[in-house]
Structure formats: C-alpha cells, structure tokens
Design an enzyme around this catalytic site. Structure first.
Site, mmCIF file in Angstrom:
data_model
loop_
_atom_site.group_PDB
_atom_site.id
_atom_site.type_symbol
_atom_site.label_atom_id
_atom_site.label_comp_id
_atom_site.label_asym_id
_atom_site.label_seq_id
_atom_site.Cartn_x
_atom_site.Cartn_y
_atom_site.Cartn_z
ATOM 1 C CG HIS A 57 -1.736 -1.184 1.406
ATOM 2 N ND1 HIS A 57 -2.575 -1.652 0.419
ATOM 3 C CD2 HIS A 57 -1.853 -2.049 2.438
ATOM 4 C CE1 HIS A 57 -3.169 -2.756 0.859
ATOM 5 N NE2 HIS A 57 -2.737 -3.020 2.075
ATOM 6 C CG HIS A 219 -6.037 -6.004 0.839
ATOM 7 N ND1 HIS A 219 -7.062 -5.310 1.426
ATOM 8 C CD2 HIS A 219 -4.959 -5.840 1.634
ATOM 9 C CE1 HIS A 219 -6.610 -4.770 2.552
ATOM 10 N NE2 HIS A 219 -5.350 -5.066 2.697
#
Lengths: 337, 207
Positions: A57, A219
């Site tokens: 991320h 994700h």
C-alpha cells in the site's frame, strides 16, 4: 510476472531497507523487525500512534511515520496483516509514557492480530486504545457481515490523530479525535486493471479490455460489480453520489478531498478525475478546503483510483491544517532560515 | 496422543498444506486476496524448522501446543495465523505437562481450540469460514467416542464434504463477506485447509 524485485521472499524486507536508506532523516527500523519508527522520537509525555497492515500500500504505512502523524508503522507480508509480536514491537517503540493508539483498518486479519497485540501490550502495562477505520461505502454495513473495509480514508485518520497527539492531548482525547474522523470520512474506488502479488505470480482477478471492476478494496480483491469502462466524469459522479449519500452531505457542507491513485494510474488521469470532482462539488454547492491528489494508499500496480471525502467541522479543519513532516506528507513546517 | 504423535500431526499438516498451497491460493483468489496457501505454508514451514533437530523435541504436550501456537501466531499473518495460533496457545493448558494424554483429553483440547477460534473470529456455522468444518467435526467426534480411532477415516471424509458444502453459502465473516452474493459458488479456503488438518488427524491417530 514482471516485477522490479530481487527475490520474491525478500520483497518486504528489501523495501523496508530501501525506505530507511532513502529517508534516513525520518525513519529508523527496529532491528530484526518489520517496524519503522521515527528517527527522532516524539517527546515524552505524548500519546504514541501505531498503524500498519499488509505491505503493498506504499507510501502507507511507513511513509506516514514522522512529526505530526505516526510514531510507528508495522508491515506484514504483501496484503497480509502483520503478526501480534511485530505490532507489539511497534507499540513498545511508540510508547512515551502516555499510552498508544492503534489505527486499524477493518479487515478480519488486521483486527484479530492488532487485538491480540493490544492484549499483550496491556499485559506489559502499556495503556492502549484502538480505532477501527471503515470508510469504504462499496461494502454493505450490516450486522451479518464483517462490516465495511478501511481504505484510503485512513490517511486522514493518521493526519488528524497525529496532530492531536502532537499537541499533548490525552489518549482518550486522541482516540475521540480519530473516531470523529472515522465518523465523517467515506471512500470508494475502482480498478481498470488488477495487480499481481509477487508470491502468487498471477493477477488477483482478470478484466477484459473493455471492463472495469467497481467497489474494489486495496488488496486486489474483486469489488462489488463489473461493468464497461466509463468516462471519468461518470465515474466521479457515481463514486461521489455513493459517498455523499452515505455522509448525508448537503449544500453548504465543507469537505476535504483525497483523489488517490491505486498504483499504476498516471497523474494526468488522476487530474482529470480531480477536475470532475471539482465540477461536481461546485454544482452541489459543497465547499472544499483541503485537496490531496496522488498516491496515498495503493494496491501494488493496480490501475484505478479511489475518492475520499471527509466532512469538516472547525475542529477537524484545525487539525488537518496542523504541520506534519513525514516522507509522504509534509505541510506547514516552518524553517528558521 | 503422545508427543511424537503431536509432532507428526503438525508435520503432516505442514506437508499437506504445502502440497495444496497453489490450490488454497486459487480458492482464496476467487473470494479473497489469494494468499491463504502461501501464508499457511510459510508459518507451518517455520514450525517444521522447530523440529529439525530431533534432540530438541519437547517431551511435554502442553508446551508443544503453546510453542506451535506462538510460532504460527508470529509467522503466518492474516486472519488464519491469529486464529490457529491464538487458539493453540489458549488450548495448551488443557493438555498435561506430560508426554501423553488420553483420548478424552485429546477431544477436550480440540474442543477448546475450536471454541477459541469461534470466539476470536466471532464466527459460527454457516458463515462460510473454517468453523463450518471445525465445529461439526468436534461435535461428531464427541458424539462417537465409543467407536475409538476407527471413526477417524469417516470423519476425514465428512470434513472434506463439509468443506465442499461451503460452496453454496454466502460469506458473512472474513474478507469474502465483502463480495456478498458473489461469494456463493466457491469453496471457502479456510474450510479446505481445516479439512486437511482432519485428514492429518486420521493419518496420525486413526486406524
């Protein structure tokens, strides 16, 4: 699979080393861990803030370690929650005598591992509190599900909780401030192309040339539905309608905006999305105060974007404008020369 | 169950999960983020490293349960690491600090272990999670004690079937729940790895 890596197994470790090497004035790595902490620790007597989650991320979460934001960031494997022992290391490093706030994104794995770490830290006599970020309006919030996911709105929680902690506020006050952000922040995103987890070697889903995935998380997981690719203004309008409806935004509201790239979206396309956000807000007579545009909470090399609106009140506005100095976000920092 | 059997059980689980790693990842990719096999394989591999040197093998069941739990807790990551790991740690005191336990204690250990998974994960049967295999398996085990170890091959098959049955469910817990009705039609990866564990219970303790 084409990736700029050395060994699949070493991706997280190598990236953490690279972050510390590139930002030596900001970051220090707790030896033998996946924990990044502030090079110059916060003053004693202030509440510490720990965030984290799976890797992939970037710049979250290590990029937000620094003055006015996080004290420690804990990284798991790619898209996998960090383990309790690592989170505990982060909490120890972030503890300066006034307790530690955990900022958790609402995923089963993250919540479980952070909760166990919180128990362990309490056993050591560290005062702890937690908030759970759940800003994604794509997901139905119901008693019969895990609830909404935490996505890019988390960065506003880091910013505002960090500012409140830096002011010397107590742990309950920092927690309340963080919760106030969570109560007023909503996000939603889409993907134009999926991403590939290095260890898996294949994309998490596939899209035809003309397809996009709406309502994705961070994700690489599939979203709520699949549709034909649409022009930027239609996408902006759709996402903003969902967000505004959920926040019950009306004309005269003040918001902060985050136009977030998922990892492989060129800035020129984010800017086009931004222009359409501006047009929509103006038409709805919603005033904007702060706009952040760029990569704040990514999903590896996914192409796509998310929009986040934070409804502002005077208090949130004050903390949002407070200075911070981190690898990924710097603002309002004064210099003596 | 003896300490040797305990170690064999978890060695078996590590080996069988590694053999199914890709399949577990594929199941997870359909309704999650595609790393269930990778994560379990990594953690169970670290656990197997504990027993590389046979001299170091613990002679104490309670300590073994705690040790395996702590290892999984700190190496698997994600929800599965927290659930398997913390449940094994919490269930450890049920086992004696000795090299063997009777069948009654073994079943109580598994029951405690499963109850902890349910509590920590706030999941119940029908939510499309590992509990859909674990809970009915424990209940079946408790209801058939007089049949002894001969019942384990039957349970192994049942566990496989219970996992298969998760295909028709809509997920209410875990990352798959975000998909809503789109989670229907896929086997839950956590239930599949749980069925693999019961296959190992049969292989090591059955017959």
């Amino acid at each position: 699979m084409k990736k700029l890596i050395d060994n699949v197994e070493d991706v997280v470790n190598d990236a953490l080393e690279g972050f510390v090497w590139a930002f030596p004035e900001y970051l220090h790595r707790v030896p033998g861990t996946h924990v990044l902490v502030r090079k110059r620790p916060k003053a004693d007597g202030k509440v510490g803030i720990v965030s984290g989650g799976g890797s992939g991320h970037e710049p979250a979460h290590g990029g937000y370690v620094g003055y006015g934001m996080l004290d420690a960031a804990v990284s798991g494997e790619i898209f996998t929650s960090p383990t309790p022992d690592q989170i505990l290391e982060g909490m120890r490093a972030a503890h300066h005598g006034q307790g530690v706030l955990l900022v958790i994104k609402n995923y089963t794995g993250d919540v479980l591992n952070f909760e166990i770490a919180q128990d362990l830290a309490s056993d050591e006599g560290i005062e702890t509190a937690r908030v759970i970020v759940n800003d994604d309006v794509a997901v139905e919030d119901s008693l019969y599900t895990t609830g909404r996911r935490g996505i890019a709105g988390t960065v506003f929680v880091h910013k505002i909780a960090g500012a409140i902690a830096e002011s010397g506020a107590s742990l309950p006050a920092v927690q309340n401030g963080a919760q106030m952000v969570i109560d007023n922040v909503r996000s939603m995103g889409f993907a134009l192309a999926p991403c590939t987890v290095p260890q898996a070697g294949k994309p998490t889903f596939t899209l035809a040339e003309t397809e996009m995935e709406m309502g994705i998380g961070i994700h690489g997981e599939p979203g709520t539905h699949r549709q034909d690719v649409k022009p930027a203004h239609e996408l902006a309008e759709f996402l903003l309608e969902q967000i505004a409806q959920d926040l019950k935004l009306e004309g005269g509201s003040h918001v902060a905006c985050l136009i977030n790239g998922m990892g492989a979206t060129p800035l020129i396309e984010l800017a086009i999305l931004a222009k359409n956000v501006g047009t929509w807000l103006t038409a709805k007579q919603i005033a904007h105060d702060v706009v952040w545009m760029g990569e704040y909470m990514t999903s590896l090399e996914m192409a796509g974007a998310s929009l986040t609106l934070l409804r502002l009140n005077e208090e949130l506005r004050k903390w949002l404008h407070a200075p911070c100095d981190t690898p990924a976000l710097r603002q309002g920092v004064g210099y003596d020369y | 169950m003896t300490t040797e059997q305990f170690v064999q059980l978890w060695q078996c689980f590590g080996t069988v999960v590694r053999a199914h790693q890709e399949h577990l990842d594929d199941l997870d990719r359909a309704i999650g983020d595609g790393d269930h096999g990778t994560n379990l394989t990594r953690g169970l591999g670290k656990m197997q490293d504990l027993w590389k040197d046979p001299i170091d093998t613990e002679r104490n069941l309670a300590d073994l349960s705690k040790k395996v739990g702590m290892t999984l807790l700190s190496t698997v990551g994600g929800a599965s690491g927290a659930l398997w790991g913390s449940a094994l740690v919490k269930a450890a005191p049920v086992l004696p600090s000795a090299s063997a336990c009777d069948d009654e204690t073994l079943v109580l250990w598994i029951e405690t272990f499963v109850s902890n998974i349910e509590e920590r994960g706030k999941a119940q049967v029908g939510d499309k999670t590992m509990v859909d295999v674990m809970r009915p398996a424990v209940n079946w085990l408790k209801a058939s004690t007089q049949e002894g170890s001969a019942r384990l091959p039957v349970l192994r098959e049942l566990a496989r079937q219970w996992s298969e049955d998760t295909k028709d469910l809509q997920a209410r817990r875990g990352r798959a729940s975000y998909l809503g009705a789109r989670s229907i039609g896929h086997v839950d990866p956590g239930s599949f790895s749980s069925a693999l564990w019961w296959a190992c219970v049969d292989r090591v303790l059955g017959g």
